[in-house]
Scaffold this motif. Structure first.
Motif, PDB file in Angstrom:
ATOM      1  N   ARG A   1       0.745  -1.287  -0.063  1.00  0.00           N
ATOM      2  CA  ARG A   1      -0.096   0.083  -0.045  1.00  0.00           C
ATOM      3  C   ARG A   1       0.970   1.145   0.037  1.00  0.00           C
ATOM      4  O   ARG A   1       0.606   2.246  -0.558  1.00  0.00           O
ATOM      5  N   VAL A   2       2.070   1.095   0.766  1.00  0.00           N
ATOM      6  CA  VAL A   2       2.821   2.366   0.820  1.00  0.00           C
ATOM      7  C   VAL A   2       3.641   2.830  -0.641  1.00  0.00           C
ATOM      8  O   VAL A   2       3.535   3.926  -0.854  1.00  0.00           O
ATOM      9  N   VAL A   3       4.062   1.651  -1.089  1.00  0.00           N
ATOM     10  CA  VAL A   3       4.402   1.555  -2.615  1.00  0.00           C
ATOM     11  C   VAL A   3       3.709   2.171  -3.604  1.00  0.00           C
ATOM     12  O   VAL A   3       4.099   2.959  -4.346  1.00  0.00           O
ATOM     13  N   ASN A   4       2.241   1.766  -3.497  1.00  0.00           N
ATOM     14  CA  ASN A   4       1.241   2.239  -4.461  1.00  0.00           C
ATOM     15  C   ASN A   4       0.913   3.569  -4.275  1.00  0.00           C
ATOM     16  O   ASN A   4       0.804   4.582  -5.100  1.00  0.00           O
TER      17      ASN A   4
ATOM     18  N   LYS B   1       9.938   2.181  -4.754  1.00  0.00           N
ATOM     19  CA  LYS B   1      10.494   1.138  -3.960  1.00  0.00           C
ATOM     20  C   LYS B   1      11.946   1.553  -3.392  1.00  0.00           C
ATOM     21  O   LYS B   1      12.399   0.883  -2.185  1.00  0.00           O
ATOM     22  N   ILE B   2      12.602   2.267  -4.157  1.00  0.00           N
ATOM     23  CA  ILE B   2      13.886   2.873  -3.715  1.00  0.00           C
ATOM     24  C   ILE B   2      13.952   3.529  -2.474  1.00  0.00           C
ATOM     25  O   ILE B   2      14.602   3.670  -1.582  1.00  0.00           O
ATOM     26  N   TYR B   3      12.936   4.806  -2.662  1.00  0.00           N
ATOM     27  CA  TYR B   3      12.568   5.583  -1.361  1.00  0.00           C
ATOM     28  C   TYR B   3      12.333   4.777  -0.253  1.00  0.00           C
ATOM     29  O   TYR B   3      12.756   5.120   0.784  1.00  0.00           O
ATOM     30  N   VAL B   4      11.322   3.859  -0.189  1.00  0.00           N
ATOM     31  CA  VAL B   4      10.922   3.036   0.877  1.00  0.00           C
ATOM     32  C   VAL B   4      12.194   2.363   1.597  1.00  0.00           C
ATOM     33  O   VAL B   4      12.671   2.238   2.715  1.00  0.00           O
TER      34      VAL B   4
ATOM     35  N   THR C   1      16.242  -4.463  -3.235  1.00  0.00           N
ATOM     36  CA  THR C   1      14.836  -4.377  -3.915  1.00  0.00           C
ATOM     37  C   THR C   1      14.613  -5.201  -4.770  1.00  0.00           C
ATOM     38  O   THR C   1      13.619  -5.418  -5.396  1.00  0.00           O
ATOM     39  N   GLY C   2      15.665  -5.604  -5.406  1.00  0.00           N
ATOM     40  CA  GLY C   2      15.545  -6.738  -6.276  1.00  0.00           C
ATOM     41  C   GLY C   2      15.272  -6.000  -7.841  1.00  0.00           C
ATOM     42  O   GLY C   2      15.192  -6.740  -8.722  1.00  0.00           O
TER      43      GLY C   2
ATOM     44  N   THR D   1      18.841   0.283 -13.354  1.00  0.00           N
ATOM     45  CA  THR D   1      17.687   1.068 -13.159  1.00  0.00           C
ATOM     46  C   THR D   1      17.625   1.794 -11.990  1.00  0.00           C
ATOM     47  O   THR D   1      17.274   2.906 -12.023  1.00  0.00           O
ATOM     48  N   VAL D   2      18.443   1.275 -11.078  1.00  0.00           N
ATOM     49  CA  VAL D   2      18.420   1.864  -9.655  1.00  0.00           C
ATOM     50  C   VAL D   2      19.666   2.894  -9.764  1.00  0.00           C
ATOM     51  O   VAL D   2      19.048   4.098  -9.236  1.00  0.00           O
ATOM     52  N   ARG D   3      20.456   2.939 -10.269  1.00  0.00           N
ATOM     53  CA  ARG D   3      21.519   4.085 -10.690  1.00  0.00           C
ATOM     54  C   ARG D   3      20.623   5.090 -11.343  1.00  0.00           C
ATOM     55  O   ARG D   3      20.890   6.359 -11.210  1.00  0.00           O
ATOM     56  N   GLU D   4      20.075   4.946 -12.384  1.00  0.00           N
ATOM     57  CA  GLU D   4      19.074   5.848 -13.224  1.00  0.00           C
ATOM     58  C   GLU D   4      18.213   6.518 -12.347  1.00  0.00           C
ATOM     59  O   GLU D   4      17.974   7.732 -12.300  1.00  0.00           O
ATOM     60  N   ALA D   5      17.428   5.740 -11.733  1.00  0.00           N
ATOM     61  CA  ALA D   5      16.388   6.364 -10.773  1.00  0.00           C
ATOM     62  C   ALA D   5      17.047   7.155  -9.467  1.00  0.00           C
ATOM     63  O   ALA D   5      16.378   8.408  -9.349  1.00  0.00           O
ATOM     64  N   LEU D   6      18.111   6.790  -8.970  1.00  0.00           N
ATOM     65  CA  LEU D   6      18.785   7.470  -7.930  1.00  0.00           C
ATOM     66  C   LEU D   6      19.287   8.775  -8.615  1.00  0.00           C
ATOM     67  O   LEU D   6      19.107  10.002  -8.046  1.00  0.00           O
ATOM     68  N   ALA D   7      19.983   9.010  -9.728  1.00  0.00           N
ATOM     69  CA  ALA D   7      20.357  10.468 -10.424  1.00  0.00           C
ATOM     70  C   ALA D   7      19.195  11.081 -10.622  1.00  0.00           C
ATOM     71  O   ALA D   7      19.216  12.360 -10.143  1.00  0.00           O
ATOM     72  N   GLU D   8      18.024  10.681 -10.978  1.00  0.00           N
ATOM     73  CA  GLU D   8      16.678  11.616 -11.010  1.00  0.00           C
ATOM     74  C   GLU D   8      16.256  11.966  -9.537  1.00  0.00           C
ATOM     75  O   GLU D   8      16.023  13.037  -9.544  1.00  0.00           O
ATOM     76  N   LEU D   9      16.114  11.132  -8.809  1.00  0.00           N
ATOM     77  CA  LEU D   9      15.688  11.396  -7.242  1.00  0.00           C
ATOM     78  C   LEU D   9      16.809  12.399  -6.743  1.00  0.00           C
ATOM     79  O   LEU D   9      16.266  13.347  -6.120  1.00  0.00           O
TER      80      LEU D   9
END
Length: 157
Positions: free
Chosen positions: A24-27, A40-43, A60-61, A66-74
């Motif tokens: 629910r939190v992830v949603n 998922k990365i934030y949690v 996170t699996g 994908t993680v590196r790209e999302a971290l750069a954006e975040l």
């Protein structure tokens, strides 16, 4: 039924409840942060601050790229903070990441939601269908207590 069976059943029930809560939190965060991956990365970072991208991918699996790209954006959006991990000796020190507080995350979303609601509210004005409108009115105002932005706008709270 033995005591060990009962405690195992209790543990299983707690695990299922926790998994449902996490989903629910992830949603909710998927909506706030735009994607499930970012949520998922934030949690994960709220639960494991000062983690490297490799640790996040493993936890996170998600694929490391994908993680590196999302971290750069975040990081660019200031949703996560990064710094070099300190270590003794020579070698490459990886970045470690920490997520901002949930109250700060909500504070950042409020303005975006408020603007969208005001656009819908004033749709006739924007479409030119309301000739009686004197000016664009912003009737929707959202204030969230406990965020830095709200405290700066209203320091008497």
């Amino acid at each position: 039924m033995s005591d060990s069976d009962d405690s195992e059943d209790s543990r299983n029930a707690r695990d299922r409840a926790k998994a449902g809560f996490d989903d629910r939190v992830v949603n909710i965060l998927s909506w706030v942060l735009d994607t499930e991956t970012r949520a998922k990365i934030y949690v994960y970072l709220r639960q494991h601050p000062n983690s490297t991208s490799e640790e996040i991918a493993e936890g996170t699996g998600l694929y490391p790229s994908t993680v590196r790209e999302a971290l750069a954006e975040l990081n660019e959006e200031e949703t996560v903070e990064r710094r070099k991990r300190e270590s003794e000796g020579a070698g490459n020190n990886p970045y470690e990441y920490t997520a901002i507080a949930p109250s700060d995350l909500v504070g950042g979303v409020v303005g975006r939601v408020q603007d969208e609601l005001n656009t819908v509210f004033n749709l006739d004005t924007y479409l030119g269908g309301d000739e009686n409108a004197e000016d664009e009115n912003e009737p929707v105002h959202i204030e969230v207590e406990g965020t830095e932005d709200a405290e700066q706008e209203n320091p008497n709270r």
